[in-house]
Scaffold this motif. Structure first.
Motif, PDB file in Angstrom:
ATOM      1  N   ASP A  35      38.321   1.382  21.572  1.00 45.48           N
ATOM      2  CA  ASP A  35      38.240  -0.070  21.658  1.00 45.48           C
ATOM      3  C   ASP A  35      37.342  -0.446  22.835  1.00 45.48           C
ATOM      4  N   ASP A  36      36.263  -1.183  22.563  1.00 45.23           N
ATOM      5  CA  ASP A  36      35.321  -1.547  23.629  1.00 45.23           C
ATOM      6  C   ASP A  36      35.872  -2.618  24.566  1.00 45.23           C
TER       7      ASP A  36
ATOM      8  N   GLY B 258      28.670  -5.430  17.011  1.00 54.76           N
ATOM      9  CA  GLY B 258      28.650  -3.977  17.010  1.00 54.76           C
ATOM     10  C   GLY B 258      29.710  -3.325  17.870  1.00 54.76           C
ATOM     11  N   HIS B 259      30.511  -4.098  18.595  1.00 53.27           N
ATOM     12  CA  HIS B 259      31.532  -3.522  19.448  1.00 53.27           C
ATOM     13  C   HIS B 259      32.866  -3.414  18.709  1.00 53.27           C
TER      14      HIS B 259
ATOM     15  N   SER C   6      43.589  -6.426  21.321  1.00 55.63           N
ATOM     16  CA  SER C   6      42.606  -6.649  22.382  1.00 55.63           C
ATOM     17  C   SER C   6      41.823  -7.933  22.171  1.00 55.63           C
ATOM     18  N   ILE C   7      41.429  -8.213  20.943  1.00 53.92           N
ATOM     19  CA  ILE C   7      40.641  -9.426  20.718  1.00 53.92           C
ATOM     20  C   ILE C   7      41.520 -10.669  20.813  1.00 53.92           C
ATOM     21  N   THR C   8      42.790 -10.566  20.389  1.00 51.60           N
ATOM     22  CA  THR C   8      43.705 -11.701  20.538  1.00 51.60           C
ATOM     23  C   THR C   8      43.910 -12.010  22.019  1.00 51.60           C
TER      24      THR C   8
ATOM     25  N   PRO D 231      32.993  -9.543  25.825  1.00 50.61           N
ATOM     26  CA  PRO D 231      32.926  -9.089  27.221  1.00 50.61           C
ATOM     27  C   PRO D 231      32.543  -7.621  27.373  1.00 50.61           C
ATOM     28  N   ALA D 232      32.323  -6.929  26.247  1.00 51.46           N
ATOM     29  CA  ALA D 232      32.030  -5.496  26.316  1.00 51.46           C
ATOM     30  C   ALA D 232      30.693  -5.249  27.017  1.00 51.46           C
ATOM     31  N   ILE D 233      30.591  -4.093  27.657  1.00 49.89           N
ATOM     32  CA  ILE D 233      29.371  -3.721  28.365  1.00 49.89           C
ATOM     33  C   ILE D 233      28.400  -3.047  27.391  1.00 49.89           C
TER      34      ILE D 233
END
Length: 268
Positions: free
Chosen positions: A20-21, A41-42, A48-50, A67-69
């Motif tokens: 999970d990104d 693409g993440h 996590s998204i909730t 917010p993923a890098i």
């Protein structure tokens, strides 16, 4: 509450087996939970998204940004996820959908409209001229067969001449936000070197929203209303401030004095 999981029979989602990104902690060995790939693409899980999107709503932001890098960089992805995508990949319950949609609509209305309740008929009125506190209620005017105007600031029937931007002639009609800017305490930004005596409350230089700094991190802050980043210390927009300074260094012009007026948001 039962743990959210994706339905492996869902043919619309794209499932992946990578971590999970949005989760900084690697999955435990043997974790076979499905991850779904967002449009950027993440990979995410429903939890996590909730959690991430709910935290954004709690901060007054309704535009869901990833917010993923990015791989090989230190930059955040920043892609905007449409609500319909969030709703599906977060596997929102009916209760969660009602909460999300109510908060989103309220935040969007606050961003794009100046809305106030008429003291006469109690209906919502939108202010067209943001520099004039004298507002005409068309419903009350029709019902009373005479012009009904009220003060946007104190919400009492209008007294005095108009147009006017500071206050009406009603006793006690004051701008509480201006008073807050004048009387608020000073604060210290612990991670910013050489800054002292900074007012703890600022009006966003773009839209006038009242904002506070949480005293951590750099001196710049993102306005939850207009989504414009500015320096809490010198009140310049971040790109301008960084031309002669840096995120954790003193501003070239020092600490901006207390604001004596509130900027009006000119939406383009």
């Amino acid at each position: 509450m039962e743990e959210k999981r994706y339905d492996p029979r869902d043919r619309i989602l794209k499932f992946v087996r990578r971590p999970d990104d949005l989760d900084p902690f690697p999955p435990e060995e043997g974790d076979q939970r499905l991850r779904a790939e967002m449009s950027c693409g993440h990979a995410v899980t429903p939890e996590s998204i909730t959690g991430w999107c709910r935290s954004l709503l709690d901060q007054g932001q309704y535009k869901f940004k990833c917010p993923a890098i990015k791989n090989g960089t230190r930059e955040k992805c920043g892609a905007v996820w449409p609500y319909v995508e969030v709703r599906r990949l977060a596997v929102l319950t009916t209760e969660e959908m009602h909460h999300f949609e109510k908060v989103i609509s309220n935040l969007a209305a606050a961003e794009y409209c100046e809305i106030q309740t008429c003291p006469g008929c109690k209906t919502c009125v939108e202010r067209q001229d943001l520099t004039n506190l004298c507002v005409l209620c068309t419903i009350c005017t029709e019902q009373r067969k005479t012009a009904y105007e009220f003060c946007w600031q104190c919400r009492n029937p209008w007294k005095g001449s108009a147009p006017r931007s500071d206050h009406c002639d009603d006793v006690g009609c004051i701008n509480h936000n201006l008073k807050l800017l004048k009387d608020c305490r000073t604060t210290i930004l612990h991670d910013v070197r050489g800054v002292s005596g900074c007012p703890s409350v600022r009006a966003c230089p773009t839209c006038g929203q009242m904002v506070e700094h949480d005293k951590t991190g750099c001196k710049n802050i993102m306005c939850s209303r207009c989504q414009v980043e500015f320096c809490f210390v010198c009140l310049k927009l971040t790109p301008t401030c960084l031309k002669t300074s840096s995120y954790f260094e003193p501003c070239s012009d020092g600490v901006a004095p207390r604001q004596t007026s509130i900027p009006v948001w000119h939406r383009n």
